[in-house]
Design a protein around this motif. Structure first.
Motif, PDB file in Angstrom:
ATOM      1  N   GLY A   1       0.802  -1.222   0.000  1.00 49.99           N
ATOM      2  CA  GLY A   1       0.000   0.000   0.000  1.00 49.99           C
ATOM      3  C   GLY A   1       0.833   1.269   0.000  1.00 49.99           C
ATOM      4  N   SER A   2       0.403   2.228   0.819  1.00 52.68           N
ATOM      5  CA  SER A   2       1.063   3.536   0.859  1.00 52.68           C
ATOM      6  C   SER A   2       2.503   3.444   1.336  1.00 52.68           C
ATOM      7  CB  SER A   2       0.279   4.488   1.779  1.00 52.68           C
ATOM      8  OG  SER A   2       0.196   3.967   3.099  1.00 52.68           O
ATOM      9  N   GLU A   3       2.808   2.472   2.205  1.00 52.44           N
ATOM     10  CA  GLU A   3       4.174   2.335   2.707  1.00 52.44           C
ATOM     11  C   GLU A   3       5.126   1.812   1.637  1.00 52.44           C
ATOM     12  OE1 GLU A   3       5.546   3.259   5.717  1.00 52.44           O
ATOM     13  OE2 GLU A   3       3.629   4.311   5.903  1.00 52.44           O
ATOM     14  N   ALA A   4       4.645   0.977   0.751  1.00 52.59           N
ATOM     15  CA  ALA A   4       5.464   0.543  -0.384  1.00 52.59           C
ATOM     16  C   ALA A   4       5.732   1.722  -1.307  1.00 52.59           C
ATOM     17  CB  ALA A   4       4.759  -0.578  -1.148  1.00 52.59           C
ATOM     18  N   GLU A   5       4.710   2.551  -1.499  1.00 51.55           N
ATOM     19  CA  GLU A   5       4.875   3.754  -2.320  1.00 51.55           C
ATOM     20  C   GLU A   5       5.853   4.727  -1.661  1.00 51.55           C
ATOM     21  OE1 GLU A   5       3.854   6.347  -5.599  1.00 51.55           O
ATOM     22  OE2 GLU A   5       3.614   4.199  -5.232  1.00 51.55           O
ATOM     23  N   LEU A   6       5.784   4.857  -0.337  1.00 52.23           N
ATOM     24  CA  LEU A   6       6.705   5.733   0.382  1.00 52.23           C
ATOM     25  C   LEU A   6       8.147   5.259   0.209  1.00 52.23           C
ATOM     26  CD1 LEU A   6       7.289   8.046   2.364  1.00 52.23           C
ATOM     27  CD2 LEU A   6       6.860   6.438   4.238  1.00 52.23           C
ATOM     28  N   ARG A   7       8.379   3.976   0.374  1.00 51.74           N
ATOM     29  CA  ARG A   7       9.738   3.436   0.251  1.00 51.74           C
ATOM     30  C   ARG A   7      10.297   3.701  -1.154  1.00 51.74           C
ATOM     31  NH1 ARG A   7      10.701  -2.517   2.502  1.00 51.74           N
ATOM     32  NH2 ARG A   7      10.025  -1.335   4.339  1.00 51.74           N
ATOM     33  N   LYS A   8       9.467   3.538  -2.157  1.00 51.52           N
ATOM     34  CA  LYS A   8       9.906   3.760  -3.539  1.00 51.52           C
ATOM     35  C   LYS A   8      10.292   5.234  -3.752  1.00 51.52           C
ATOM     36  CE  LYS A   8       6.837   4.087  -6.790  1.00 51.52           C
ATOM     37  NZ  LYS A   8       5.749   3.746  -7.754  1.00 51.52           N
ATOM     38  N   ASN A   9       9.489   6.138  -3.225  1.00 55.46           N
ATOM     39  CA  ASN A   9       9.755   7.560  -3.423  1.00 55.46           C
ATOM     40  C   ASN A   9      10.954   8.042  -2.612  1.00 55.46           C
ATOM     41  OD1 ASN A   9       7.646   8.790  -5.262  1.00 55.46           O
ATOM     42  ND2 ASN A   9       6.323   7.685  -3.849  1.00 55.46           N
ATOM     43  N   ILE A  10      11.126   7.514  -1.403  1.00 53.55           N
ATOM     44  CA  ILE A  10      12.294   7.886  -0.605  1.00 53.55           C
ATOM     45  C   ILE A  10      13.577   7.414  -1.295  1.00 53.55           C
ATOM     46  CG2 ILE A  10      13.528   7.397   1.554  1.00 53.55           C
ATOM     47  CD1 ILE A  10      10.879   7.578   3.023  1.00 53.55           C
ATOM     48  N   LYS A  11      13.523   6.284  -1.968  1.00 52.29           N
ATOM     49  CA  LYS A  11      14.693   5.814  -2.716  1.00 52.29           C
ATOM     50  C   LYS A  11      15.086   6.819  -3.795  1.00 52.29           C
ATOM     51  CE  LYS A  11      16.467   1.954  -5.455  1.00 52.29           C
ATOM     52  NZ  LYS A  11      16.163   0.634  -6.085  1.00 52.29           N
ATOM     53  N   VAL A  12      14.099   7.367  -4.510  1.00 58.23           N
ATOM     54  CA  VAL A  12      14.365   8.373  -5.544  1.00 58.23           C
ATOM     55  C   VAL A  12      14.962   9.621  -4.905  1.00 58.23           C
ATOM     56  CG1 VAL A  12      13.319   9.884  -7.288  1.00 58.23           C
ATOM     57  CG2 VAL A  12      12.546   7.505  -7.060  1.00 58.23           C
ATOM     58  N   VAL A  13      14.371  10.050  -3.781  1.00 61.68           N
ATOM     59  CA  VAL A  13      14.855  11.233  -3.067  1.00 61.68           C
ATOM     60  C   VAL A  13      16.298  11.037  -2.619  1.00 61.68           C
ATOM     61  CG1 VAL A  13      14.584  12.563  -0.928  1.00 61.68           C
ATOM     62  CG2 VAL A  13      12.579  12.018  -2.328  1.00 61.68           C
ATOM     63  N   ASP A  14      16.580   9.894  -2.003  1.00 59.56           N
ATOM     64  CA  ASP A  14      17.926   9.633  -1.469  1.00 59.56           C
ATOM     65  C   ASP A  14      18.975   9.581  -2.577  1.00 59.56           C
ATOM     66  OD1 ASP A  14      16.978   9.607   1.063  1.00 59.56           O
ATOM     67  OD2 ASP A  14      17.091   7.440   1.363  1.00 59.56           O
ATOM     68  N   GLU A  15      18.664   8.901  -3.659  1.00 60.76           N
ATOM     69  CA  GLU A  15      19.632   8.799  -4.756  1.00 60.76           C
ATOM     70  C   GLU A  15      19.987  10.181  -5.290  1.00 60.76           C
ATOM     71  OE1 GLU A  15      17.773   6.218  -7.562  1.00 60.76           O
ATOM     72  OE2 GLU A  15      18.362   4.364  -6.521  1.00 60.76           O
ATOM     73  N   PHE A  16      18.999  11.046  -5.419  1.00 64.61           N
ATOM     74  CA  PHE A  16      19.233  12.390  -5.934  1.00 64.61           C
ATOM     75  C   PHE A  16      20.072  13.213  -4.969  1.00 64.61           C
ATOM     76  CE2 PHE A  16      17.840  16.838  -6.554  1.00 64.61           C
ATOM     77  CZ  PHE A  16      18.163  16.997  -7.901  1.00 64.61           C
ATOM     78  N   VAL A  17      19.697  13.206  -3.680  1.00 62.05           N
ATOM     79  CA  VAL A  17      20.389  14.031  -2.690  1.00 62.05           C
ATOM     80  C   VAL A  17      21.811  13.534  -2.450  1.00 62.05           C
ATOM     81  CG1 VAL A  17      20.386  14.812  -0.284  1.00 62.05           C
ATOM     82  CG2 VAL A  17      18.253  14.775  -1.594  1.00 62.05           C
ATOM     83  N   TYR A  18      21.995  12.227  -2.319  1.00 63.26           N
ATOM     84  CA  TYR A  18      23.347  11.691  -2.096  1.00 63.26           C
ATOM     85  C   TYR A  18      24.269  12.001  -3.281  1.00 63.26           C
ATOM     86  CZ  TYR A  18      22.197   9.106   2.163  1.00 63.26           C
ATOM     87  OH  TYR A  18      21.853   8.761   3.445  1.00 63.26           O
TER      88      TYR A  18
END
Length: 517
Positions: free
Chosen positions: A238-255
């Protein structure tokens, strides 16, 4: 972003049933003579969680109605109380007088940490003190102030050019969406020193980050209402799977950006590059802060603080100016008097006149922005957790583990604080007899918190909003696209306008012939 109506259709009935059961258990447990609530004096129960769920679509106005009956009230569950207050004495007590006893707590840390990590808005104690000390110093430097002002002006001019096209073609614009993109562009440039270019979306990787960050922020916010988020996170559904996917995109960009910035600053041949050490990340790296995870948390915490809050305030501000065209014209007149631009000025010429001297002259604009924040605070409810049993200034007790929240949205509508005209938009209430801006106590005007946690970016936020307002209102006149359509807030942690803010724009140079058409 999460569709609130779709969310409510499934979430509200299930939650209502669960809360009804929990309320019944609570009544059974605490009706007996051993109830701890009979030993001490506790705030009156204002309502139930069930009532809040049923009023979810108008929860901030619902809480204001309750606050008019009780300055401080509580909602009870079988495990703890949730206390809500509009009492300035209580607000000062939890934010300043007994500040160490009230903080984010483990409950909020667990909700926020996946996105915000150990950043300043998710932690307490020593972690908070360290980041607060370092950040406070950096925010006070002239280098960062001058750099941010230049960034705000550049972004505002770019936004004004987009608005100019709509003005020429007589198209309506979603100003809230434009403000969101513009403030994210600004905050990214100030914090990381890069051009995200969300306004034109020419930077594809930056656009992906922006979308992922907004979705992650929304899902994290709904954790406060979703009793099952930990189960969904464990099962990755559900929403937590979607959250994990989006945080991965955020982290890759920021790092990736952090790595590039470290390499740039370690390159001895890059010393001549202009602006290399003006952004906030570069300033932290100069202080030998080199842990990528620590820097990632700092970056995302300041992005989340500087993006939505100013964009939301500007959106409500422009809405109120459309509802009060006389005030809009008064601000435009103040801009013209302060900048002394010629009648045939260009956007760039007006922007060049916006400096520290002219910003300091904008007393009425500053008052109108403050009045907007009073009625439509970007964060309408701010919760804390009590770390040990306590007695508040009103004589009522609060237990360890209880949540206590002050409610800026409701406080701005309390007649005993602001007078009988509390619900009116009246910037004059912020001016003294000389027409100069007169600040209010941070414990009645709580949009920027107060005490040790008072917002570090308060002056930056005002500066950004004033620069944007001067360039836009000095160049254009704004009207609601549909005067008959009601404008209301969306229920979330921040006070977005539901459905956006759709305005028509007219150039001030030909307003006499265009606006009346």
């Amino acid at each position: 972003m999460i569709d609130l109506r779709e969310f409510s259709s499934s979430f509200v009935p299930l939650t209502a049933a669960a809360l009804a059961l929990l309320l019944a258990i609570f009544i059974i447990l605490f009706r007996g003579p051993k109830s701890p609530y009979r030993a001490k004096k506790y705030h009156p129960i204002g309502s139930s969680h069930l009532s809040q769920v049923l009023n979810f679509y108008r929860v901030h106005d619902f809480m204001t109605d309750l606050a008019r009956k009780h300055k401080t009230y509580r909602l009870s569950t079988f495990s703890r109380s949730e206390i809500f207050t509009t009492d300035p004495a209580v607000v000062e007590y939890i934010l300043k007088t007994n500040f160490p006893n009230y903080g984010k707590g483990l409950y909020q840390y667990n909700i926020l940490t996946d996105l915000l990590g150990d950043g300043i808005f998710a932690v307490d104690a020593e972690k908070w003190k360290h980041q607060r000390k370092v950040s406070s110093y950096e925010f006070s430097t002239k280098i960062l102030r001058d750099f941010s002002s230049a960034v705000f002006k550049t972004t505002a001019v770019k936004l004004a050019r987009i608005i100019s096209e709509a003005s020429t073609s007589n198209q309506s614009l979603d100003m809230q969406d434009l403000f969101m993109k513009a403030t994210l562009d600004s905050v990214f440039k100030v914090i990381l020193g890069i051009d995200l270019d969300g306004l034109s979306r020419t930077y594809e990787e930056g656009a992906r980050f922006s979308d992922a960050f907004d979705k992650a922020n929304a899902i994290t916010s709904f954790r406060y209402a979703d009793f099952f988020w930990k189960i969904k996170r464990f099962l990755n559904i559900g929403s937590e799977a979607e959250l994990r996917k989006n945080i991965k995109v955020v982290d890759e960009f920021v790092y990736k950006l952090i790595k590039s910035k470290i390499e740039l600053l370690n390159n001895p041949h890059a010393d001549t590059q202009p602006g290399k050490k003006e952004d906030l990340l570069s300033r932290f790296l100069e202080l030998k802060e080199s842990d990528p995870k620590y820097l990632r948390d700092i970056v995302l915490n300041f992005v989340i603080a500087g993006k939505d809050t100013t964009a939301i305030t500007l959106s409500w501000f422009f809405y109120l100016l459309c509802k009060h065209p006389d005030i809009q014209e008064k601000i435009a007149k103040e801009i013209m008097q302060a900048t002394q631009v010629r009648s045939d000025f260009s956007i760039e010429e007006l922007a060049a006149k916006v400096d520290e001297q002219t910003l300091d002259q904008m007393h009425y604009l500053h008052a109108a922005l403050s009045e907007t924040l009073r009625l439509y605070p970007a964060v309408p409810v701010d919760p804390k957790v009590c770390f040990s049993d306590d007695t508040l200034p009103d004589g009522f007790s609060v237990k360890k583990g209880d949540m206590i929240a002050y409610v800026p949205y409701a406080m701005g509508r309390m007649k005993d604080i602001w007078g009988n005209d509390a619900e009116e938009f009246r910037p004059e209430r912020w001016l003294n007899e000389n027409g100069h801006f007169q600040p209010k106590s941070s414990f009645i005007f709580t949009s920027f918190q107060g005490g040790p946690r008072i917002c570090l970016g308060k002056e930056f936020a005002y500066r950004q909003m004033k620069i944007f307002s001067m360039i836009l209102l000095g160049s254009y006149k704004f009207k609601l696209n549909d005067e008959s359509k009601p404008v209301k807030s969306r229920t979330a942690l921040t006070l977005h306008i539901d459905g956006g803010l759709h305005l028509r724009v007219f150039s001030r140079s030909n307003r006499d012939t265009t606006v009346d058409a």
